[in-house]
Structure formats: structure tokens, C-alpha cells
Design an enzyme around this catalytic site. Structure first.
Site, short mmCIF file in Angstrom:
data_model
loop_
_atom_site.label_atom_id
_atom_site.label_comp_id
_atom_site.label_asym_id
_atom_site.label_seq_id
_atom_site.Cartn_x
_atom_site.Cartn_y
_atom_site.Cartn_z
CE1 TYR A 1 40.87 33.06 37.85
CE2 TYR A 1 42.22 31.42 38.97
CZ TYR A 1 41.56 32.65 38.96
OH TYR A 1 41.59 33.45 40.08
CD GLU B 1 33.59 31.87 39.09
OE1 GLU B 1 33.55 32.54 40.16
OE2 GLU B 1 34.04 32.32 38.02
CG HIS C 1 37.72 34.44 42.07
ND1 HIS C 1 37.92 34.74 40.74
CD2 HIS C 1 36.47 33.90 42.16
CE1 HIS C 1 36.84 34.37 40.05
NE2 HIS C 1 35.95 33.87 40.88
CE LYS D 1 42.56 35.26 42.90
NZ LYS D 1 43.07 36.13 41.80
CG ASN E 1 44.57 39.51 42.21
OD1 ASN E 1 44.41 38.36 42.62
ND2 ASN E 1 44.15 39.92 41.02
P1 DAT Z 1 39.78 39.28 38.18
O1 DAT Z 1 40.44 38.34 39.19
O2 DAT Z 1 39.87 40.72 38.64
O3 DAT Z 1 38.39 38.85 37.82
P2 DAT Z 1 40.59 38.23 35.58
O4 DAT Z 1 39.38 37.35 35.65
O5 DAT Z 1 40.79 39.06 34.36
O6 DAT Z 1 40.67 39.22 36.86
O7 DAT Z 1 41.90 37.33 35.76
C1 DAT Z 1 41.93 36.31 36.72
C2 DAT Z 1 43.25 36.35 37.45
O8 DAT Z 1 44.30 36.11 36.52
C3 DAT Z 1 43.58 37.70 38.08
O9 DAT Z 1 43.00 37.87 39.35
C4 DAT Z 1 45.07 37.65 38.14
C5 DAT Z 1 45.44 36.89 36.88
N1 DAT Z 1 45.74 37.83 35.79
C6 DAT Z 1 44.85 38.50 35.03
N2 DAT Z 1 45.45 39.28 34.12
C7 DAT Z 1 46.78 39.10 34.33
C8 DAT Z 1 47.96 39.62 33.73
N3 DAT Z 1 47.90 40.49 32.73
N4 DAT Z 1 49.17 39.21 34.23
C9 DAT Z 1 49.24 38.33 35.24
N5 DAT Z 1 48.18 37.79 35.85
C10 DAT Z 1 46.96 38.17 35.40
MG MG Z 2 37.71 37.17 36.77
#
Ligand code: DAT
Ligand code: MG
Length: 151
Positions: free
Chosen positions: A51, A128, A117, A11, A114
Site C-alpha cells: 500500500y 503485486e 483487494h 482480507k 471491504n
Molecule cells: P481499492 O481497495 O478499491 O483499490 P484504494 O486502492 O483506493 O481502494 O485503497 C486501498 C484500501 O485502503 C481500500 O480498500 C480501503 C482503504 N481506504 C481507501 N480509502 C479509504 C478511506 N477514505 N478511509 C478509510 N480507508 C480507506
Molecule cells: Mg487499490
């Protein structure tokens, strides 16, 4: 144990912080096969499509701003069980809960920054990779080390 593909992306924070080599290195050292790699400025519509399952979440607009805020590094990786294994190497979504030794556990502190991805299922891996790479950008090849990774 099936050969799968997963979409991994450094990212914008990972690119800005100079973590691209470190992150690629973890998947390389594990023994997965790199099939696609590019530096890319993500347009807003692509970020929203990637997303789309999170559309409606309170953090969605900030997530789209973040992902489009600078270049990302797009990768396609292949391997036996690569989808779940890559998720383990990446660690929990919240870096403060991610185990030491994982990418997020070692290199990040906040969910909204974070650094990386990884696809969450083989179907999403395919979806994807198709979304982020054009025809011809994903290369089929055989690693010289293949017989030393799998018997
Ligand atoms: P991951 O990236 O671990 O697969 P995800 O698919 O649930 O996690 O969410 C995608 C991204 O969205 C994640 O890397 C960071 C953001 N995100 C997820 N939950 C969040 C939250 N509660 N607050 C802020 N950003 C969030
Ligand atoms: Mg995810």
C-alpha cells in the site's frame, strides 16, 4: 483484449467471516485461471510496501493494522481483461456504494472492512504478484475448460 494477471486477496475480515470460498468461487465461475493460492499472515513491512502509494493518508496506519490483523488469502488470477473485470466483480471501494451483485456490494458495509483487494492495473497486477508470491508458488497450467471459455 490481452491476457493479463491480477493479484486478488481476501482480507482478514473475509477470512474471519468465512467468505473465502464464496469469493474464490466468483472468479472461478467467471472463467478466470487460478495460478497461485495461499493462506498467509502478512508482516507489517509487506503490507506497507503493498500500500506504499497510500503512505501519508490519515487512514494508512489503520489500514496496515487491519491487513496484518489475521491471515489473508493471496491469489494470482490470469485471463483476458482480468484486471478490470476483477475490479468490476469486486465493486466500489466503499461497500455502501458498491453495486448489488459485486462482492463488496453483496458482502460488506464499510470501506475499512471491504473484504477483498484487486490490482488496479496490469502493471500493478505483476508487481503485486511478485511481491506476495515466491518463485515456484505461481503455477503455469492449462484449464481443461479453456476451449469452452474462449473460441
Ligand atoms: P481499492 O481497495 O478499491 O483499490 P484504494 O486502492 O483506493 O481502494 O485503497 C486501498 C484500501 O485502503 C481500500 O480498500 C480501503 C482503504 N481506504 C481507501 N480509502 C479509504 C478511506 N477514505 N478511509 C478509510 N480507508 C480507506
Ligand atoms: Mg487499490
Amino acid at each position: 483484449e490481452e491476457v493479463e494477471e491480477t493479484y486478488i486477496m481476501v482480507k482478514p475480515d473475509g477470512v474471519q467471516r468465512g467468505l473465502v470460498g464464496e469469493i474464490i468461487s466468483r472468479f472461478e465461475k467467471k472463467g478466470f485461471l487460478l495460478k497461485g493460492l495461499k493462506l498467509f499472515q502478512c508482516p507489517k513491512d509487506l503490507a506497507e510496501e503493498h500500500y506504499k502509494d497510500l503512505k501519508g493518508k490519515s487512514f494508512f496506519p489503520k489500514l496496515i493494522d487491519y491487513i496484518t490483523s489475521g491471515p489473508v488469502v493471496c491469489m494470482a488470477w490470469e485471463g483476458v481483461g482480468v484486471v478490470a473485470s476483477a475490479r468490476k466483480l469486486i465493486g466500489a471501494t466503499n461497500p455502501l456504494q458498491a453495486e448489488p451483485g459485486t462482492i463488496r456490494g453483496d458482502l460488506a458495509v464499510q470501506t475499512g472492512r471491504n473484504v477483498v483487494h484487486g490490482s488496479d492495473s496490469p502493471d500493478n497486477g505483476k508487481r503485486e504478484i511478485d511481491l506476495w508470491f515466491k518463485e515456484g508458488e505461481v503455477v503455469q497450467w492449462t484449464q481443461a475448460q479453456a476451449p469452452w471459455l474462449r473460441e
